[in-house]
Design a protein around this motif. Structure first.
Motif, PDB file in Angstrom:
ATOM      1  N   ALA A  97       0.809  -1.215   0.000  1.00 59.50           N
ATOM      2  CA  ALA A  97       0.000   0.000   0.000  1.00 59.50           C
ATOM      3  C   ALA A  97       0.844   1.267   0.000  1.00 59.50           C
ATOM      4  O   ALA A  97       0.375   2.316  -0.435  1.00 59.50           O
ATOM      5  CB  ALA A  97      -0.944  -0.003   1.200  1.00 59.50           C
ATOM      6  N   HIS A  98       2.074   1.190   0.447  1.00 58.53           N
ATOM      7  CA  HIS A  98       2.932   2.385   0.448  1.00 58.53           C
ATOM      8  C   HIS A  98       3.248   2.869  -0.965  1.00 58.53           C
ATOM      9  O   HIS A  98       3.672   4.002  -1.160  1.00 58.53           O
ATOM     10  CB  HIS A  98       4.231   2.109   1.207  1.00 58.53           C
ATOM     11  N   MET A  99       3.010   2.036  -1.965  1.00 55.23           N
ATOM     12  CA  MET A  99       3.282   2.409  -3.355  1.00 55.23           C
ATOM     13  C   MET A  99       2.172   3.277  -3.946  1.00 55.23           C
ATOM     14  O   MET A  99       2.358   3.885  -4.991  1.00 55.23           O
ATOM     15  CB  MET A  99       3.436   1.157  -4.225  1.00 55.23           C
ATOM     16  N   TYR A 100       1.036   3.354  -3.288  1.00 52.03           N
ATOM     17  CA  TYR A 100      -0.119   4.048  -3.840  1.00 52.03           C
ATOM     18  C   TYR A 100      -0.148   5.491  -3.361  1.00 52.03           C
ATOM     19  O   TYR A 100      -0.851   5.838  -2.427  1.00 52.03           O
ATOM     20  CB  TYR A 100      -1.406   3.318  -3.482  1.00 52.03           C
ATOM     21  N   SER A 132       1.734  -3.169   4.270  1.00 55.28           N
ATOM     22  CA  SER A 132       2.916  -2.405   3.908  1.00 55.28           C
ATOM     23  C   SER A 132       3.916  -2.530   5.040  1.00 55.28           C
ATOM     24  O   SER A 132       3.557  -2.424   6.202  1.00 55.28           O
ATOM     25  CB  SER A 132       2.585  -0.931   3.682  1.00 55.28           C
ATOM     26  N   ALA A 133       5.171  -2.728   4.688  1.00 52.70           N
ATOM     27  CA  ALA A 133       6.210  -2.876   5.706  1.00 52.70           C
ATOM     28  C   ALA A 133       6.977  -1.582   5.936  1.00 52.70           C
ATOM     29  O   ALA A 133       7.820  -1.528   6.819  1.00 52.70           O
ATOM     30  CB  ALA A 133       7.182  -3.978   5.284  1.00 52.70           C
ATOM     31  N   THR A 134       6.686  -0.554   5.171  1.00 53.01           N
ATOM     32  CA  THR A 134       7.550   0.624   5.216  1.00 53.01           C
ATOM     33  C   THR A 134       6.808   1.925   5.485  1.00 53.01           C
ATOM     34  O   THR A 134       7.204   2.969   4.995  1.00 53.01           O
ATOM     35  CB  THR A 134       8.329   0.760   3.892  1.00 53.01           C
ATOM     36  N   GLU A 167      -3.469   6.149   8.806  1.00 54.49           N
ATOM     37  CA  GLU A 167      -3.855   7.357   8.067  1.00 54.49           C
ATOM     38  C   GLU A 167      -3.897   7.094   6.564  1.00 54.49           C
ATOM     39  O   GLU A 167      -4.859   7.446   5.892  1.00 54.49           O
ATOM     40  CB  GLU A 167      -2.871   8.484   8.364  1.00 54.49           C
ATOM     41  N   LEU A 168      -2.860   6.465   6.025  1.00 48.28           N
ATOM     42  CA  LEU A 168      -2.825   6.184   4.589  1.00 48.28           C
ATOM     43  C   LEU A 168      -3.941   5.231   4.194  1.00 48.28           C
ATOM     44  O   LEU A 168      -4.636   5.451   3.212  1.00 48.28           O
ATOM     45  CB  LEU A 168      -1.480   5.604   4.171  1.00 48.28           C
ATOM     46  N   PHE A 169      -4.126   4.169   4.963  1.00 40.85           N
ATOM     47  CA  PHE A 169      -5.129   3.163   4.604  1.00 40.85           C
ATOM     48  C   PHE A 169      -6.536   3.763   4.641  1.00 40.85           C
ATOM     49  O   PHE A 169      -7.373   3.437   3.808  1.00 40.85           O
ATOM     50  CB  PHE A 169      -5.035   1.954   5.509  1.00 40.85           C
TER      51      PHE A 169
END
Length: 79
Positions: free
Chosen positions: A24-27, A60-62, A68-70
């Motif tokens: 998910a960190h890529m989005y 996401s591992a990073t 907040e992002l999710f």
């Protein structure tokens, strides 16, 4: 494609239980905005067919602020 032909996928949408979003960190940026739009449309269509009770599992591992992002990505509350 599921979303444009959603009537053909009514059975899946009405029985949807989980949607897994990996990496998910890529989005982020424009790509993230498009992914968020697709996920929110999926939520609306599932609700339209009676399957609105599904859960997102975002991985996401990073990330330092995953909740907040999710929440922003999926349009779901932080509860």
């Amino acid at each position: 494609a599921v979303l444009p032909a959603h009537k053909e996928w009514a059975g899946l949408l009405s029985n949807l239980r989980y949607v897994v979003v990996d990496e998910a960190h890529m989005y982020s940026g424009a790509f993230g905005a498009h992914v968020a739009s697709v996920l929110r449309r999926l939520r609306r269509l599932a609700a339209m067919y009676g399957g609105g009770g599904f859960r997102f599992a975002c991985c996401s591992a990073t990330l330092g602020n995953p909740r907040e992002l999710f929440c922003r990505l999926t349009g779901a509350g932080a509860g």
